[in-house]
Scaffold this motif. Structure first.
Motif, PDB file in Angstrom:
ATOM      1  N   CYS A  68       3.057  -7.824   5.729  1.00  0.00           N
ATOM      2  CA  CYS A  68       3.967  -6.666   5.717  1.00  0.00           C
ATOM      3  C   CYS A  68       3.801  -5.854   4.450  1.00  0.00           C
ATOM      4  O   CYS A  68       4.792  -5.521   3.783  1.00  0.00           O
ATOM      5  CB  CYS A  68       5.430  -7.103   5.830  1.00  0.00           C
ATOM      6  SG  CYS A  68       5.754  -8.120   7.240  1.00  0.00           S
ATOM      7  N   PHE A  69       2.574  -5.547   4.084  1.00  0.00           N
ATOM      8  CA  PHE A  69       2.361  -4.744   2.877  1.00  0.00           C
ATOM      9  C   PHE A  69       2.337  -3.270   3.269  1.00  0.00           C
ATOM     10  O   PHE A  69       1.601  -2.845   4.163  1.00  0.00           O
ATOM     11  CB  PHE A  69       1.058  -5.146   2.174  1.00  0.00           C
ATOM     12  CG  PHE A  69       0.999  -4.641   0.760  1.00  0.00           C
ATOM     13  CD1 PHE A  69       1.711  -5.277  -0.248  1.00  0.00           C
ATOM     14  CD2 PHE A  69       0.265  -3.502   0.443  1.00  0.00           C
ATOM     15  CE1 PHE A  69       1.689  -4.793  -1.561  1.00  0.00           C
ATOM     16  CE2 PHE A  69       0.236  -3.024  -0.852  1.00  0.00           C
ATOM     17  CZ  PHE A  69       0.956  -3.679  -1.864  1.00  0.00           C
ATOM     18  N   THR A  70       3.140  -2.484   2.582  1.00  0.00           N
ATOM     19  CA  THR A  70       3.288  -1.057   2.919  1.00  0.00           C
ATOM     20  C   THR A  70       1.931  -0.353   2.916  1.00  0.00           C
ATOM     21  O   THR A  70       1.176  -0.471   1.951  1.00  0.00           O
ATOM     22  CB  THR A  70       4.233  -0.367   1.906  1.00  0.00           C
ATOM     23  OG1 THR A  70       5.432  -1.127   1.835  1.00  0.00           O
ATOM     24  CG2 THR A  70       4.543   1.060   2.330  1.00  0.00           C
TER      25      THR A  70
ATOM     26  N   ASP B 288      10.031  -3.142  -8.946  1.00  0.00           N
ATOM     27  CA  ASP B 288       9.602  -4.461  -9.421  1.00  0.00           C
ATOM     28  C   ASP B 288      10.673  -5.088 -10.312  1.00  0.00           C
ATOM     29  O   ASP B 288      10.980  -6.279 -10.184  1.00  0.00           O
ATOM     30  CB  ASP B 288       8.299  -4.330 -10.228  1.00  0.00           C
ATOM     31  CG  ASP B 288       7.059  -4.445  -9.345  1.00  0.00           C
ATOM     32  OD1 ASP B 288       7.097  -5.233  -8.386  1.00  0.00           O
ATOM     33  OD2 ASP B 288       6.061  -3.763  -9.625  1.00  0.00           O
TER      34      ASP B 288
ATOM     35  N   LEU C 150      -2.726  -6.359  -5.303  1.00  0.00           N
ATOM     36  CA  LEU C 150      -1.923  -6.647  -4.106  1.00  0.00           C
ATOM     37  C   LEU C 150      -2.599  -6.168  -2.824  1.00  0.00           C
ATOM     38  O   LEU C 150      -2.487  -6.805  -1.775  1.00  0.00           O
ATOM     39  CB  LEU C 150      -0.523  -6.020  -4.240  1.00  0.00           C
ATOM     40  CG  LEU C 150       0.316  -6.511  -5.432  1.00  0.00           C
ATOM     41  CD1 LEU C 150       1.672  -5.836  -5.460  1.00  0.00           C
ATOM     42  CD2 LEU C 150       0.479  -8.027  -5.366  1.00  0.00           C
TER      43      LEU C 150
ATOM     44  N   ASN D 203      17.871  -3.324  -0.074  1.00  0.00           N
ATOM     45  CA  ASN D 203      17.386  -3.035  -1.428  1.00  0.00           C
ATOM     46  C   ASN D 203      17.732  -1.586  -1.802  1.00  0.00           C
ATOM     47  O   ASN D 203      18.333  -1.316  -2.849  1.00  0.00           O
ATOM     48  CB  ASN D 203      15.856  -3.249  -1.426  1.00  0.00           C
ATOM     49  CG  ASN D 203      15.197  -3.018  -2.774  1.00  0.00           C
ATOM     50  OD1 ASN D 203      15.779  -3.317  -3.819  1.00  0.00           O
ATOM     51  ND2 ASN D 203      13.975  -2.509  -2.771  1.00  0.00           N
ATOM     52  N   ILE D 204      17.375  -0.672  -0.922  1.00  0.00           N
ATOM     53  CA  ILE D 204      17.582   0.753  -1.213  1.00  0.00           C
ATOM     54  C   ILE D 204      19.080   1.089  -1.202  1.00  0.00           C
ATOM     55  O   ILE D 204      19.560   1.878  -2.012  1.00  0.00           O
ATOM     56  CB  ILE D 204      16.784   1.623  -0.203  1.00  0.00           C
ATOM     57  CG1 ILE D 204      15.282   1.320  -0.318  1.00  0.00           C
ATOM     58  CG2 ILE D 204      17.068   3.114  -0.401  1.00  0.00           C
ATOM     59  CD1 ILE D 204      14.715   1.347  -1.730  1.00  0.00           C
TER      60      ILE D 204
ATOM     61  N   PHE E 204      10.795  -8.357   1.929  1.00  0.00           N
ATOM     62  CA  PHE E 204      10.216  -7.070   2.316  1.00  0.00           C
ATOM     63  C   PHE E 204      10.304  -6.791   3.815  1.00  0.00           C
ATOM     64  O   PHE E 204       9.572  -5.961   4.336  1.00  0.00           O
ATOM     65  CB  PHE E 204       8.759  -6.995   1.826  1.00  0.00           C
ATOM     66  CG  PHE E 204       8.683  -6.871   0.326  1.00  0.00           C
ATOM     67  CD1 PHE E 204       8.728  -5.627  -0.286  1.00  0.00           C
ATOM     68  CD2 PHE E 204       8.623  -8.003  -0.473  1.00  0.00           C
ATOM     69  CE1 PHE E 204       8.699  -5.507  -1.666  1.00  0.00           C
ATOM     70  CE2 PHE E 204       8.585  -7.899  -1.860  1.00  0.00           C
ATOM     71  CZ  PHE E 204       8.623  -6.642  -2.463  1.00  0.00           C
TER      72      PHE E 204
ATOM     73  N   SER F 174      10.515   2.678  -1.123  1.00  0.00           N
ATOM     74  CA  SER F 174      11.510   3.219  -0.168  1.00  0.00           C
ATOM     75  C   SER F 174      10.801   3.842   1.041  1.00  0.00           C
ATOM     76  O   SER F 174      10.841   5.046   1.234  1.00  0.00           O
ATOM     77  CB  SER F 174      12.456   4.210  -0.849  1.00  0.00           C
ATOM     78  OG  SER F 174      11.820   5.075  -1.765  1.00  0.00           O
TER      79      SER F 174
ATOM     80  N   ARG G  83      14.442  -4.375   2.917  1.00  0.00           N
ATOM     81  CA  ARG G  83      14.103  -3.137   2.199  1.00  0.00           C
ATOM     82  C   ARG G  83      15.287  -2.164   2.304  1.00  0.00           C
ATOM     83  O   ARG G  83      15.622  -1.477   1.339  1.00  0.00           O
ATOM     84  CB  ARG G  83      12.846  -2.497   2.783  1.00  0.00           C
ATOM     85  CG  ARG G  83      11.557  -3.277   2.497  1.00  0.00           C
ATOM     86  CD  ARG G  83      10.367  -2.474   3.005  1.00  0.00           C
ATOM     87  NE  ARG G  83       9.168  -3.244   3.227  1.00  0.00           N
ATOM     88  CZ  ARG G  83       8.055  -3.170   2.485  1.00  0.00           C
ATOM     89  NH1 ARG G  83       8.004  -2.365   1.452  1.00  0.00           N
ATOM     90  NH2 ARG G  83       6.998  -3.878   2.785  1.00  0.00           N
TER      91      ARG G  83
HETATM   92  N1  LIG Z   1       4.927  -6.496   1.184  1.00  0.00           N
HETATM   93  C1  LIG Z   1       5.029  -5.669   0.150  1.00  0.00           C
HETATM   94  N2  LIG Z   1       5.016  -4.323   0.357  1.00  0.00           N
HETATM   95  C2  LIG Z   1       5.118  -3.505  -0.691  1.00  0.00           C
HETATM   96  N3  LIG Z   1       5.248  -3.893  -1.993  1.00  0.00           N
HETATM   97  C3  LIG Z   1       5.271  -5.225  -2.242  1.00  0.00           C
HETATM   98  C4  LIG Z   1       5.168  -6.150  -1.196  1.00  0.00           C
HETATM   99  N4  LIG Z   1       5.213  -7.400  -1.735  1.00  0.00           N
HETATM  100  C5  LIG Z   1       5.357  -7.247  -3.061  1.00  0.00           C
HETATM  101  N5  LIG Z   1       5.395  -5.941  -3.369  1.00  0.00           N
HETATM  102  C6  LIG Z   1       5.660  -5.463  -4.745  1.00  0.00           C
HETATM  103  O1  LIG Z   1       7.007  -4.986  -4.713  1.00  0.00           O
HETATM  104  C7  LIG Z   1       7.075  -3.668  -5.233  1.00  0.00           C
HETATM  105  C8  LIG Z   1       7.889  -2.752  -4.310  1.00  0.00           C
HETATM  106  O2  LIG Z   1       9.247  -3.005  -4.434  1.00  0.00           O
HETATM  107  P1  LIG Z   1      10.283  -1.905  -3.913  1.00  0.00           P
HETATM  108  O3  LIG Z   1      11.630  -2.446  -4.208  1.00  0.00           O
HETATM  109  O4  LIG Z   1       9.932  -0.590  -4.498  1.00  0.00           O
HETATM  110  O5  LIG Z   1      10.002  -1.892  -2.334  1.00  0.00           O
HETATM  111  S1  LIG Z   1      10.881  -1.228  -1.184  1.00  0.00           S
HETATM  112  O6  LIG Z   1      11.356   0.075  -1.675  1.00  0.00           O
HETATM  113  O7  LIG Z   1      11.993  -2.115  -0.889  1.00  0.00           O
HETATM  114  O8  LIG Z   1       9.968  -1.103  -0.038  1.00  0.00           O
HETATM  115  C9  LIG Z   1       5.687  -3.137  -5.310  1.00  0.00           C
HETATM  116  O9  LIG Z   1       5.641  -2.435  -6.540  1.00  0.00           O
HETATM  117  P2  LIG Z   1       4.854  -1.056  -6.756  1.00  0.00           P
HETATM  118  O10 LIG Z   1       3.402  -1.422  -6.651  1.00  0.00           O
HETATM  119  O11 LIG Z   1       5.253  -0.657  -8.140  1.00  0.00           O
HETATM  120  O12 LIG Z   1       5.275  -0.065  -5.713  1.00  0.00           O
HETATM  121  C10 LIG Z   1       4.785  -4.354  -5.260  1.00  0.00           C
HETATM  122  O13 LIG Z   1       4.425  -4.729  -6.564  1.00  0.00           O
END
Ligand SMILES: Nc1ncnc2c1ncn2[C@@H]1O[C@H](COP(=O)(O)OS(=O)(=O)O)[C@@H](OP(=O)(O)O)[C@H]1O
Ligand SMILES: Nc1ncnc2c1ncn2[C@@H]1O[C@H](COP(=O)(O)OP(=O)(O)O)[C@@H](O)[C@H]1O
Length: 261
Positions: free
Chosen positions: A183-185, A90, A172, A110-111, A102, A134, A107
Protein backbone atom coordinates in the motif's frame (compact mmCIF):
# COMPACT_ATOMS: atom_id res chain seq x y z
CA UNK A 1 -3.11 -1.27 14.60
CA UNK A 2 -6.01 0.85 15.75
CA UNK A 3 -9.39 -0.74 15.25
CA UNK A 4 -11.11 1.79 13.07
CA UNK A 5 -14.61 1.37 11.72
CA UNK A 6 -14.68 -0.70 8.53
CA UNK A 7 -16.84 1.75 6.66
CA UNK A 8 -15.06 5.04 6.37
CA UNK A 9 -17.65 7.70 6.87
CA UNK A 10 -15.89 10.96 6.23
CA UNK A 11 -18.18 13.78 7.11
CA UNK A 12 -17.97 16.68 9.43
CA UNK A 13 -19.90 16.34 12.65
CA UNK A 14 -22.97 18.53 12.47
CA UNK A 15 -23.01 21.56 14.74
CA UNK A 16 -23.17 20.47 18.34
CA UNK A 17 -21.86 17.00 17.56
CA UNK A 18 -18.44 15.59 18.15
CA UNK A 19 -16.56 12.79 16.45
CA UNK A 20 -14.49 9.84 17.58
CA UNK A 21 -12.24 7.38 15.72
CA UNK A 22 -14.32 5.02 13.64
CA UNK A 23 -16.44 7.96 12.60
CA UNK A 24 -19.30 7.33 14.96
CA UNK A 25 -20.92 10.61 15.64
CA UNK A 26 -22.44 11.26 19.02
CA UNK A 27 -24.22 14.40 20.02
CA UNK A 28 -22.50 16.56 22.56
CA UNK A 29 -25.47 15.92 24.86
CA UNK A 30 -25.01 12.15 24.53
CA UNK A 31 -21.41 12.60 25.58
CA UNK A 32 -22.28 15.03 28.39
CA UNK A 33 -19.94 17.70 27.08
CA UNK A 34 -20.55 21.38 26.49
CA UNK A 35 -18.58 23.96 24.52
CA UNK A 36 -16.75 26.42 26.72
CA UNK A 37 -16.68 29.91 25.22
CA UNK A 38 -14.32 32.63 26.26
CA UNK A 39 -10.65 33.30 26.62
CA UNK A 40 -8.56 35.69 24.55
CA UNK A 41 -9.93 36.08 21.03
CA UNK A 42 -8.12 34.90 17.92
CA UNK A 43 -8.02 38.49 16.65
CA UNK A 44 -6.28 39.63 19.83
CA UNK A 45 -3.71 36.85 19.50
CA UNK A 46 -3.11 37.70 15.83
CA UNK A 47 -2.71 41.37 16.74
CA UNK A 48 -0.10 40.42 19.31
CA UNK A 49 1.85 38.44 16.70
CA UNK A 50 1.29 40.93 13.84
CA UNK A 51 0.28 38.11 11.53
CA UNK A 52 -2.77 36.12 10.47
CA UNK A 53 -3.02 32.45 11.29
CA UNK A 54 -3.35 30.00 8.41
CA UNK A 55 -2.18 26.57 7.36
CA UNK A 56 0.02 25.96 4.37
CA UNK A 57 -0.96 22.37 3.59
CA UNK A 58 1.60 20.52 1.46
CA UNK A 59 0.26 17.45 -0.34
CA UNK A 60 2.11 15.19 -2.76
CA UNK A 61 3.82 11.88 -3.22
CA UNK A 62 6.59 10.62 -0.98
CA UNK A 63 9.79 12.26 -2.21
CA UNK A 64 7.99 15.16 -3.87
CA UNK A 65 9.78 17.65 -1.60
CA UNK A 66 7.03 18.47 0.92
CA UNK A 67 9.32 18.40 3.97
CA UNK A 68 12.21 20.14 2.21
CA UNK A 69 10.10 23.03 0.94
CA UNK A 70 8.19 23.33 4.24
CA UNK A 71 11.49 23.48 6.11
CA UNK A 72 12.95 26.07 3.73
CA UNK A 73 9.79 28.16 4.01
CA UNK A 74 9.83 27.94 7.80
CA UNK A 75 13.37 29.32 7.94
CA UNK A 76 12.45 32.15 5.60
CA UNK A 77 9.43 33.03 7.76
CA UNK A 78 11.51 32.83 10.92
CA UNK A 79 13.93 35.35 9.47
CA UNK A 80 10.98 37.67 8.89
CA UNK A 81 9.95 37.36 12.52
CA UNK A 82 6.92 35.18 11.80
CA UNK A 83 5.74 32.64 14.39
CA UNK A 84 5.32 29.24 12.77
CA UNK A 85 4.67 25.60 13.57
CA UNK A 86 5.80 22.72 11.39
CA UNK A 87 3.85 19.46 11.35
CA UNK A 88 5.44 16.69 9.28
CA UNK A 89 3.93 13.29 8.52
CA UNK A 90 6.98 11.26 9.50
CA UNK A 91 7.40 13.17 12.79
CA UNK A 92 3.73 13.14 13.81
CA UNK A 93 3.67 9.39 13.20
CA UNK A 94 6.45 9.04 15.82
CA UNK A 95 4.18 10.51 18.49
CA UNK A 96 0.57 11.67 18.29
CA UNK A 97 -0.26 9.24 15.47
CA UNK A 98 2.13 6.39 16.29
CA UNK A 99 -0.86 4.04 16.52
CA UNK A 100 -1.88 4.60 12.89
CA UNK A 101 -0.78 2.69 9.80
CA UNK A 102 -1.44 3.34 6.13
CA UNK A 103 -4.85 1.82 5.40
CA UNK A 104 -7.40 4.21 3.93
CA UNK A 105 -9.17 4.51 7.31
CA UNK A 106 -5.93 5.15 9.19
CA UNK A 107 -4.73 7.75 6.72
CA UNK A 108 -8.14 9.44 7.09
CA UNK A 109 -7.79 9.44 10.87
CA UNK A 110 -4.20 10.70 10.59
CA UNK A 111 -5.32 13.69 8.52
CA UNK A 112 -8.38 14.32 10.72
CA UNK A 113 -6.26 14.51 13.89
CA UNK A 114 -3.63 16.64 12.20
CA UNK A 115 -6.40 18.91 10.94
CA UNK A 116 -7.65 19.39 14.50
CA UNK A 117 -4.15 20.15 15.81
CA UNK A 118 -3.60 22.54 12.92
CA UNK A 119 -6.85 24.34 13.73
CA UNK A 120 -5.67 24.95 17.29
CA UNK A 121 -2.42 26.48 16.03
CA UNK A 122 -4.17 28.59 13.40
CA UNK A 123 -6.67 29.93 15.93
CA UNK A 124 -3.69 31.05 17.99
CA UNK A 125 -2.47 33.11 15.03
CA UNK A 126 0.36 30.75 14.12
CA UNK A 127 1.32 30.19 10.49
CA UNK A 128 1.27 26.42 10.39
CA UNK A 129 3.08 24.33 7.80
CA UNK A 130 1.58 20.86 7.45
CA UNK A 131 3.40 18.37 5.28
CA UNK A 132 1.49 15.13 4.70
CA UNK A 133 1.01 12.93 1.65
CA UNK A 134 -2.73 13.26 2.43
CA UNK A 135 -3.58 11.23 -0.66
CA UNK A 136 -7.38 11.38 -0.42
CA UNK A 137 -9.09 14.53 -1.67
CA UNK A 138 -11.97 14.10 0.73
CA UNK A 139 -9.70 14.12 3.78
CA UNK A 140 -7.98 17.34 2.66
CA UNK A 141 -11.33 18.89 1.80
CA UNK A 142 -12.70 18.02 5.24
CA UNK A 143 -9.79 19.82 6.86
CA UNK A 144 -10.41 22.80 4.56
CA UNK A 145 -14.10 22.78 5.52
CA UNK A 146 -13.32 22.50 9.22
CA UNK A 147 -10.80 25.35 9.09
CA UNK A 148 -12.66 27.68 6.76
CA UNK A 149 -11.41 28.44 3.24
CA UNK A 150 -9.43 31.54 4.12
CA UNK A 151 -7.30 29.68 6.63
CA UNK A 152 -6.41 26.77 4.34
CA UNK A 153 -3.77 27.17 1.64
CA UNK A 154 -3.35 23.94 -0.27
CA UNK A 155 0.05 23.50 -1.92
CA UNK A 156 0.15 20.72 -4.48
CA UNK A 157 3.64 19.30 -5.05
CA UNK A 158 3.06 18.32 -8.68
CA UNK A 159 6.15 16.19 -9.04
CA UNK A 160 5.87 13.15 -11.35
CA UNK A 161 6.15 9.72 -9.78
CA UNK A 162 9.29 8.97 -11.87
CA UNK A 163 11.06 11.98 -10.35
CA UNK A 164 10.00 11.09 -6.78
CA UNK A 165 11.05 7.50 -7.35
CA UNK A 166 14.42 8.51 -8.76
CA UNK A 167 15.07 10.57 -5.60
CA UNK A 168 13.94 7.81 -3.20
CA UNK A 169 15.97 9.25 -0.27
CA UNK A 170 14.70 6.64 2.18
CA UNK A 171 14.74 3.68 -0.21
CA UNK A 172 10.98 3.23 0.26
CA UNK A 173 10.10 3.07 -3.44
CA UNK A 174 12.64 0.31 -3.89
CA UNK A 175 11.03 -1.64 -1.03
CA UNK A 176 7.54 -0.94 -2.41
CA UNK A 177 8.54 -2.12 -5.92
CA UNK A 178 9.74 -5.44 -4.58
CA UNK A 179 6.64 -5.85 -2.43
CA UNK A 180 8.35 -5.33 0.92
CA UNK A 181 6.13 -2.32 1.68
CA UNK A 182 2.47 -2.77 0.82
CA UNK A 183 0.00 0.00 0.00
CA UNK A 184 2.69 2.50 -0.92
CA UNK A 185 1.25 5.72 -2.34
CA UNK A 186 1.76 5.98 -6.09
CA UNK A 187 2.79 2.31 -6.42
CA UNK A 188 -0.09 0.19 -5.14
CA UNK A 189 -2.10 2.83 -3.30
CA UNK A 190 -3.88 5.85 -4.79
CA UNK A 191 -2.96 9.52 -4.81
CA UNK A 192 -5.76 11.96 -5.69
CA UNK A 193 -4.39 15.27 -6.92
CA UNK A 194 -6.11 18.44 -5.71
CA UNK A 195 -8.62 19.96 -8.15
CA UNK A 196 -8.24 23.61 -7.14
CA UNK A 197 -5.17 24.05 -4.98
CA UNK A 198 -4.24 27.60 -4.04
CA UNK A 199 -0.68 26.90 -5.20
CA UNK A 200 0.72 24.28 -7.58
CA UNK A 201 4.47 23.71 -7.52
CA UNK A 202 5.72 22.10 -10.72
CA UNK A 203 8.94 20.21 -11.04
CA UNK A 204 10.13 22.72 -13.68
CA UNK A 205 9.82 26.49 -13.76
CA UNK A 206 8.13 28.25 -16.74
CA UNK A 207 11.52 28.32 -18.54
CA UNK A 208 11.74 24.54 -18.26
CA UNK A 209 14.49 24.52 -15.64
CA UNK A 210 14.25 22.34 -12.54
CA UNK A 211 12.86 24.38 -9.64
CA UNK A 212 14.90 24.46 -6.46
CA UNK A 213 13.24 24.15 -3.02
CA UNK A 214 14.23 27.80 -2.43
CA UNK A 215 12.37 28.93 -5.58
CA UNK A 216 9.33 26.93 -4.48
CA UNK A 217 9.42 28.45 -1.00
CA UNK A 218 9.64 31.92 -2.56
CA UNK A 219 6.40 31.30 -4.47
CA UNK A 220 4.59 30.45 -1.24
CA UNK A 221 6.14 33.38 0.59
CA UNK A 222 4.93 35.73 -2.14
CA UNK A 223 1.42 34.27 -1.80
CA UNK A 224 1.41 34.82 1.97
CA UNK A 225 2.64 38.38 1.51
CA UNK A 226 0.13 39.20 -1.24
CA UNK A 227 -2.77 37.78 0.75
CA UNK A 228 -2.00 39.74 3.91
CA UNK A 229 -0.91 36.93 6.22
CA UNK A 230 2.40 38.61 6.97
CA UNK A 231 2.61 42.09 8.33
CA UNK A 232 5.96 41.88 10.06
CA UNK A 233 8.84 43.92 8.66
CA UNK A 234 12.04 42.10 7.72
CA UNK A 235 14.23 41.29 10.67
CA UNK A 236 17.86 40.23 10.85
CA UNK A 237 17.33 37.53 13.42
CA UNK A 238 19.94 34.83 13.49
CA UNK A 239 18.80 31.61 11.84
CA UNK A 240 19.04 28.32 13.60
CA UNK A 241 19.78 25.11 11.74
CA UNK A 242 17.10 22.50 11.20
CA UNK A 243 15.72 20.98 14.40
CA UNK A 244 17.39 17.75 15.52
CA UNK A 245 14.15 15.91 16.35
CA UNK A 246 13.83 13.57 19.32
CA UNK A 247 16.96 11.73 20.38
CA UNK A 248 17.10 8.06 19.51
CA UNK A 249 14.52 8.21 16.71
CA UNK A 250 15.21 7.32 13.12
CA UNK A 251 16.08 10.64 11.55
CA UNK A 252 15.51 11.71 7.98
CA UNK A 253 18.71 13.05 6.46
CA UNK A 254 18.36 16.82 6.21
CA UNK A 255 20.14 18.03 3.10
CA UNK A 256 22.62 20.88 3.53
CA UNK A 257 20.44 23.63 2.13
CA UNK A 258 20.98 27.31 2.00
CA UNK A 259 17.85 28.57 3.70
CA UNK A 260 18.41 32.20 2.71
CA UNK A 261 15.85 32.68 -0.03
N1 LIG B 1 2.67 2.75 2.61
C1 LIG B 1 3.18 3.98 2.68
N2 LIG B 1 2.73 4.95 1.83
C2 LIG B 1 3.26 6.17 1.92
N3 LIG B 1 4.21 6.57 2.81
C3 LIG B 1 4.67 5.63 3.68
C4 LIG B 1 4.18 4.32 3.65
N4 LIG B 1 4.82 3.61 4.62
C5 LIG B 1 5.67 4.46 5.23
N5 LIG B 1 5.58 5.68 4.67
C6 LIG B 1 6.31 6.85 5.20
O1 LIG B 1 5.31 7.63 5.87
C7 LIG B 1 5.36 8.97 5.42
C8 LIG B 1 3.96 9.48 5.07
O2 LIG B 1 3.23 9.76 6.21
P1 LIG B 1 1.94 10.70 6.09
O3 LIG B 1 1.41 10.83 7.47
O4 LIG B 1 2.30 11.94 5.38
O5 LIG B 1 0.96 9.81 5.18
S1 LIG B 1 -0.60 10.02 4.92
O6 LIG B 1 -0.83 11.47 4.75
O7 LIG B 1 -1.33 9.50 6.06
O8 LIG B 1 -0.87 9.26 3.69
C9 LIG B 1 6.19 9.01 4.18
O9 LIG B 1 6.97 10.19 4.31
P2 LIG B 1 7.33 11.16 3.09
O10 LIG B 1 8.27 10.37 2.23
O11 LIG B 1 8.00 12.31 3.77
O12 LIG B 1 6.07 11.55 2.37
C10 LIG B 1 7.01 7.73 4.20
O13 LIG B 1 8.28 7.99 4.75
N1 LIG C 1 12.92 21.08 -5.56
C1 LIG C 1 13.73 20.04 -5.40
N2 LIG C 1 14.66 19.77 -6.34
C2 LIG C 1 15.47 18.71 -6.21
N3 LIG C 1 15.47 17.86 -5.16
C3 LIG C 1 14.58 18.09 -4.21
C4 LIG C 1 13.66 19.18 -4.26
N4 LIG C 1 12.88 19.14 -3.16
C5 LIG C 1 13.29 18.08 -2.45
N5 LIG C 1 14.32 17.46 -3.05
C6 LIG C 1 15.01 16.24 -2.61
O1 LIG C 1 14.08 15.18 -2.78
C7 LIG C 1 14.14 14.27 -1.71
C8 LIG C 1 12.76 14.13 -1.07
O2 LIG C 1 12.42 15.35 -0.44
P1 LIG C 1 11.49 15.38 0.84
O3 LIG C 1 11.36 16.79 1.24
O4 LIG C 1 11.99 14.40 1.87
O5 LIG C 1 10.11 14.85 0.22
P2 LIG C 1 8.77 14.40 0.97
O6 LIG C 1 8.72 15.10 2.30
O7 LIG C 1 7.67 14.84 0.04
O8 LIG C 1 8.86 12.90 1.09
C9 LIG C 1 15.20 14.80 -0.76
O9 LIG C 1 16.39 14.12 -1.02
C10 LIG C 1 15.34 16.27 -1.13
O10 LIG C 1 16.64 16.75 -0.92
Amino acid sequence: MLALGRSISRKLPAHGMSSCPGAQYLTAREQHITWHEGGVSREAKEALLHQKGCVVWFTGLSGSGKSTVACTLEHALYRRGVTTALLDGDNIRHGLNCNLGFSEAERAENIRRVGEVTKLFVETGVITLASFISPYRIDRDLVRQRMGCRDFIEVYMKIPLEVCESRDPKGLYKLARCGKIKCFTGIDDPYEAPERPEITLDVDDPQGRRQSPEAMARIILAYLEEHGYLRTPLSNNAVKGPSRGAAGLAQKKVPALDYSI
